[in-house]
Design an enzyme around this catalytic site. Structure first.
Site, PDB file in Angstrom:
ATOM      1  N   THR A   3      -5.888   1.453  -5.208  1.00 58.80           N
ATOM      2  CA  THR A   3      -5.223  -0.205  -5.510  1.00 58.80           C
ATOM      3  C   THR A   3      -6.122  -0.651  -6.948  1.00 58.80           C
ATOM      4  O   THR A   3      -5.888  -2.078  -7.012  1.00 58.80           O
ATOM      5  CB  THR A   3      -5.431  -1.064  -4.050  1.00 58.80           C
ATOM      6  OG1 THR A   3      -5.427   0.538  -3.188  1.00 58.80           O
ATOM      7  CG2 THR A   3      -4.940  -1.907  -3.977  1.00 58.80           C
ATOM      8  N   GLU A  12       0.906  -1.649   0.210  1.00 58.54           N
ATOM      9  CA  GLU A  12       0.155   0.307  -0.292  1.00 58.54           C
ATOM     10  C   GLU A  12       1.121   0.984   0.130  1.00 58.54           C
ATOM     11  O   GLU A  12       1.430   1.299   0.954  1.00 58.54           O
ATOM     12  CB  GLU A  12      -1.058  -0.411   1.209  1.00 58.54           C
ATOM     13  CG  GLU A  12      -1.640   1.066   1.555  1.00 58.54           C
ATOM     14  CD  GLU A  12      -2.688   1.381   0.143  1.00 58.54           C
ATOM     15  OE1 GLU A  12      -3.200   0.489  -0.468  1.00 58.54           O
ATOM     16  OE2 GLU A  12      -2.597   2.473  -0.545  1.00 58.54           O
ATOM     17  N   ASP A  40       1.533  -0.035  -4.750  1.00 56.88           N
ATOM     18  CA  ASP A  40       0.406  -0.393  -5.740  1.00 56.88           C
ATOM     19  C   ASP A  40      -0.024   1.169  -6.304  1.00 56.88           C
ATOM     20  O   ASP A  40      -0.132   1.801  -7.317  1.00 56.88           O
ATOM     21  CB  ASP A  40      -0.935   0.074  -5.179  1.00 56.88           C
ATOM     22  CG  ASP A  40      -1.495   0.329  -3.500  1.00 56.88           C
ATOM     23  OD1 ASP A  40      -0.814   1.360  -3.551  1.00 56.88           O
ATOM     24  OD2 ASP A  40      -2.328   0.508  -3.210  1.00 56.88           O
TER      25      ASP A  40
END
Ligand code: GP9
Ligand code: MN
Length: 401
Positions: A80, A38, A254
């Site tokens: 994402t 992330e 991401d």
């Protein structure tokens, strides 16, 4: 009708790049573990805050891996989910909105589906509600056998922060799920702790916050450091369980975590006067690490993006992609063009960056004649246009591999 697809097939055949036969098929039959990290940007790699490394584990891992130092995220508003779409399809998401919501009913020829046909079990592990980003529906279209969502995890107040289950707990609980799967498997893990607004408990703070006027930038470093720790624990557990040797690990960021809104604080961290539009593009680099136990490390300069992962993975597995409709190309191919297009039409080559109507010289970061960027315009335009045509026209339903 399906006539548009013929033009795209023709374009794709011209763009196809032959694999490096040294790598082709080299990971056949191994378990594939993808870690979607992330908001991880590349600028933290091998860097410090107050004398302490931000990503000590990833830095060490890079020394034992293939590391792509000019790899860009190509996401837009779908965040994402856009990165997932890019990786699994080798197609772009939408320029606005999220393809996961608007086109989950399309026909795709995605990586999980293709691997499933080759005998792989395909899954996603992510401790969030299954309908977030419409994942439950899109994952079916992409060919995932199983989605281990929040209901597969024990989430308590103690093991949660910010968006939910803390990364270290997420990985720890995932090991058992992983063990239960038939082999070989292709499994994607999506982390969560390093998500805006970058909240962290005191006990998980291993490095200082940065000291600037942006709380977001300040907090980003300790949460990245925590994610690095969680990934380290995951590798340790994989080794302890004897699951490491037979696996290949693909780790990537991401999308950005720090938006242009925080340019002042970022300039301060990077020791620059200001963040120019050129710098902003360079900040869209995210790390890509392909870790194949026992393989010689290599840092690879090729300019590339998330769209290039699908053909790369397929070729490593010894699966021919010649008849596939993919807009990326194998990162390890000796024929590869060093090039990446971002979703907003910006593009990067070995010696230029084009963004917001201006062509920059990559070495100096200064504006240069647009003729320097000219050779890449057509490719950038066509990649995005054909990708959009495929998605909006659901064109893969007219194409049999
Ligand atoms: C949510 C997680 C984060 O499930 O993937 O989403 P993002 O906001 O980064 O797209
Ligand atoms: Mn994200």
């Amino acid at each position: 009708d399906g006539s548009e697809i013929n033009e795209i097939v023709h374009y794709r055949r011209e763009q196809y790049k032959k694999p490096d036969m040294g790598f082709y098929g080299s990971i056949e039959g191994k378990n594939i573990i993808v870690l979607s990290l992330e908001s991880l940007q590349d600028f933290v790699i091998n860097e410090k805050v107050n004398g302490k490394e931000i990503t000590p584990f990833l830095n060490d891992l890079i020394d034992e891996s293939l590391y792509f130092e000019n790899f860009y995220h190509q996401t837009a508003q779908g965040k994402t989910s856009d990165s997932e779409f890019l990786v699994d399809n080798s197609l772009f998401g939408r320029d606005s909105g999220a393809v996961f919501f608007t086109h989950s009913g399309n026909e795709y020829q995605a990586l999980p589906e293709e691997l499933r046909e080759k005998g792989y079990y395909t899954s996603v592990m992510h401790a969030n509600n299954k309908s977030f980003w419409n994942r439950d529906l899109m994952y079916q279209s992409l060919g995932y056998d199983q989605f281990f969502d929040i209901n597969s995890y024990e989430v308590t107040e103690e093991n949660s922060i910010g968006w939910g289950l803390k990364d270290a707990d997420f990985f720890e609980q995932s090991i058992d799920l992983l063990k239960q799967q038939p082999q070989p498997y292709y499994t994607k893990f999506i982390t969560l702790t390093n998500h805006f607004p970058f909240e962290l408990g005191e006990e998980d703070r291993f490095i200082d916050e940065f000291n600037s006027s942006s709380g977001t930038v300040n907090r980003y470093f300790p949460t990245v450091r925590y994610m690095d720790y969680a990934v380290e624990q995951f590798f340790k557990q994989m080794k302890e369980e004897g699951m490491y040797e037979n696996s290949v690990f693909i780790l990537y960021g991401d999308h950005y975590g720090i938006s242009d809104y925080h340019n002042k604080a970022m300039a301060m961290y990077l020791g620059k006067e200001e963040i120019t539009n050129f710098d902003s593009i360079q900040l869209q680099k995210v790390p890509l690490i392909i870790h194949i136990p026992g393989t010689d490390p290599q840092t690879i300069e090729t300019v590339s993006g998330q769209i290039d992962l699908k053909p790369t993975i397929l070729h490593l597995l010894g699966i021919n992609t010649k008849e596939n409709i993919e807009l990326g190309s194998d990162l390890l191919s000796p024929e590869r063009d060093s090039f990446a297009v971002l979703r907003d039409g910006s593009f990067i080559s070995d010696d230029t960056v084009y963004t917001k109507g201006i062509c920059y010289d990559k070495d100096s970061g200064l504006e240069t004649e647009s003729s320097q960027c000219e050779p890449y315009f057509e490719r950038a335009t066509l990649d995005l246009r054909y990708s959009d045509q495929i998605v909006f026209g659901d064109l893969l339903r007219f194409y049999d591999r």
